[in-house]
Design a protein around this motif. Sequence first.
Motif, PDB file in Angstrom:
ATOM      1  N   GLU A 125       0.830  -1.210   0.000  1.00 41.12           N
ATOM      2  CA  GLU A 125       0.000   0.000   0.000  1.00 41.12           C
ATOM      3  C   GLU A 125       0.869   1.266   0.000  1.00 41.12           C
ATOM      4  N   GLU A 126       1.950   1.288   0.759  1.00 38.51           N
ATOM      5  CA  GLU A 126       2.846   2.459   0.758  1.00 38.51           C
ATOM      6  C   GLU A 126       3.471   2.667  -0.610  1.00 38.51           C
ATOM      7  N   VAL A 127       3.856   1.593  -1.259  1.00 43.66           N
ATOM      8  CA  VAL A 127       4.430   1.702  -2.609  1.00 43.66           C
ATOM      9  C   VAL A 127       3.367   2.216  -3.581  1.00 43.66           C
ATOM     10  N   ILE A 128       2.157   1.681  -3.497  1.00 46.13           N
ATOM     11  CA  ILE A 128       1.071   2.119  -4.378  1.00 46.13           C
ATOM     12  C   ILE A 128       0.756   3.596  -4.152  1.00 46.13           C
ATOM     13  N   GLN A 182       1.120   9.277  -6.158  1.00 47.85           N
ATOM     14  CA  GLN A 182       1.614  10.646  -6.057  1.00 47.85           C
ATOM     15  C   GLN A 182       2.587  10.975  -7.187  1.00 47.85           C
ATOM     16  N   LEU A 183       3.396  10.004  -7.573  1.00 49.81           N
ATOM     17  CA  LEU A 183       4.349  10.223  -8.661  1.00 49.81           C
ATOM     18  C   LEU A 183       3.671  10.260 -10.020  1.00 49.81           C
ATOM     19  N   GLY A 184       2.591   9.505 -10.150  1.00 48.91           N
ATOM     20  CA  GLY A 184       1.880   9.461 -11.420  1.00 48.91           C
ATOM     21  C   GLY A 184       2.361   8.372 -12.365  1.00 48.91           C
ATOM     22  N   PHE A 185       3.137   7.430 -11.863  1.00 45.74           N
ATOM     23  CA  PHE A 185       3.598   6.302 -12.676  1.00 45.74           C
ATOM     24  C   PHE A 185       3.962   5.141 -11.765  1.00 45.74           C
ATOM     25  N   LEU A 220       9.969  -2.957  -1.286  1.00 49.44           N
ATOM     26  CA  LEU A 220       9.223  -3.989  -0.557  1.00 49.44           C
ATOM     27  C   LEU A 220      10.135  -4.824   0.339  1.00 49.44           C
ATOM     28  N   ALA A 221      11.439  -4.700   0.134  1.00 49.99           N
ATOM     29  CA  ALA A 221      12.413  -5.368   1.005  1.00 49.99           C
ATOM     30  C   ALA A 221      12.999  -4.391   2.022  1.00 49.99           C
ATOM     31  N   PHE A 267      16.368   6.528  -1.530  1.00 50.87           N
ATOM     32  CA  PHE A 267      15.076   7.069  -1.133  1.00 50.87           C
ATOM     33  C   PHE A 267      14.073   6.013  -0.691  1.00 50.87           C
ATOM     34  N   SER A 268      13.289   6.400   0.300  1.00 51.19           N
ATOM     35  CA  SER A 268      12.157   5.608   0.761  1.00 51.19           C
ATOM     36  C   SER A 268      10.921   6.031  -0.029  1.00 51.19           C
ATOM     37  N   THR A 269       9.792   5.392   0.236  1.00 47.91           N
ATOM     38  CA  THR A 269       8.550   5.796  -0.425  1.00 47.91           C
ATOM     39  C   THR A 269       8.208   7.249  -0.088  1.00 47.91           C
ATOM     40  N   ARG A 270       8.493   7.678   1.131  1.00 46.62           N
ATOM     41  CA  ARG A 270       8.233   9.074   1.508  1.00 46.62           C
ATOM     42  C   ARG A 270       9.189  10.030   0.809  1.00 46.62           C
ATOM     43  N   ASP A 271      10.467   9.653   0.721  1.00 44.99           N
ATOM     44  CA  ASP A 271      11.463  10.522   0.082  1.00 44.99           C
ATOM     45  C   ASP A 271      11.176  10.722  -1.402  1.00 44.99           C
TER      46      ASP A 271
END
Length: 128
Positions: free
Chosen positions: A21-24, A29-32, A43-44, A58-62
Amino acid sequence: MEADLKHLWEYSLPRVRASEEEVIQAEKQLGFRLPESYRTFLLAADGWPNFYHDVAIFSTRDLVGGPLYDSARIPLDLPECVAALARDGAIAEDQFIVAASELDEDVFLMGKPGTATRAKPPGTPTVR
């Protein structure tokens, strides 16, 4: 780490993995959709501060904002950086930031899925 006898660099382990869900949410937000290799990494491990010296992956937040993202964006918006990417066959808008130095202007990019970059001749330096 053992060779750093003067303790010049900070060391850390990767962050705890991101959820699907965080990746999605980051992708929305990125649009791709992120490239599979980077999705698999997130995911790892949801980012890795001090991956190499002062470089943070970078993390999903970064990926979508924050202080590190903001400082990494500055050199990428400069006309000379856009021109350097173009000389390497890359279109600036087709790239996204995946890592950056916390102390220097080093920025690491990955191509957005579905974008093409012409091959560079052997021995050509890479802009990072």
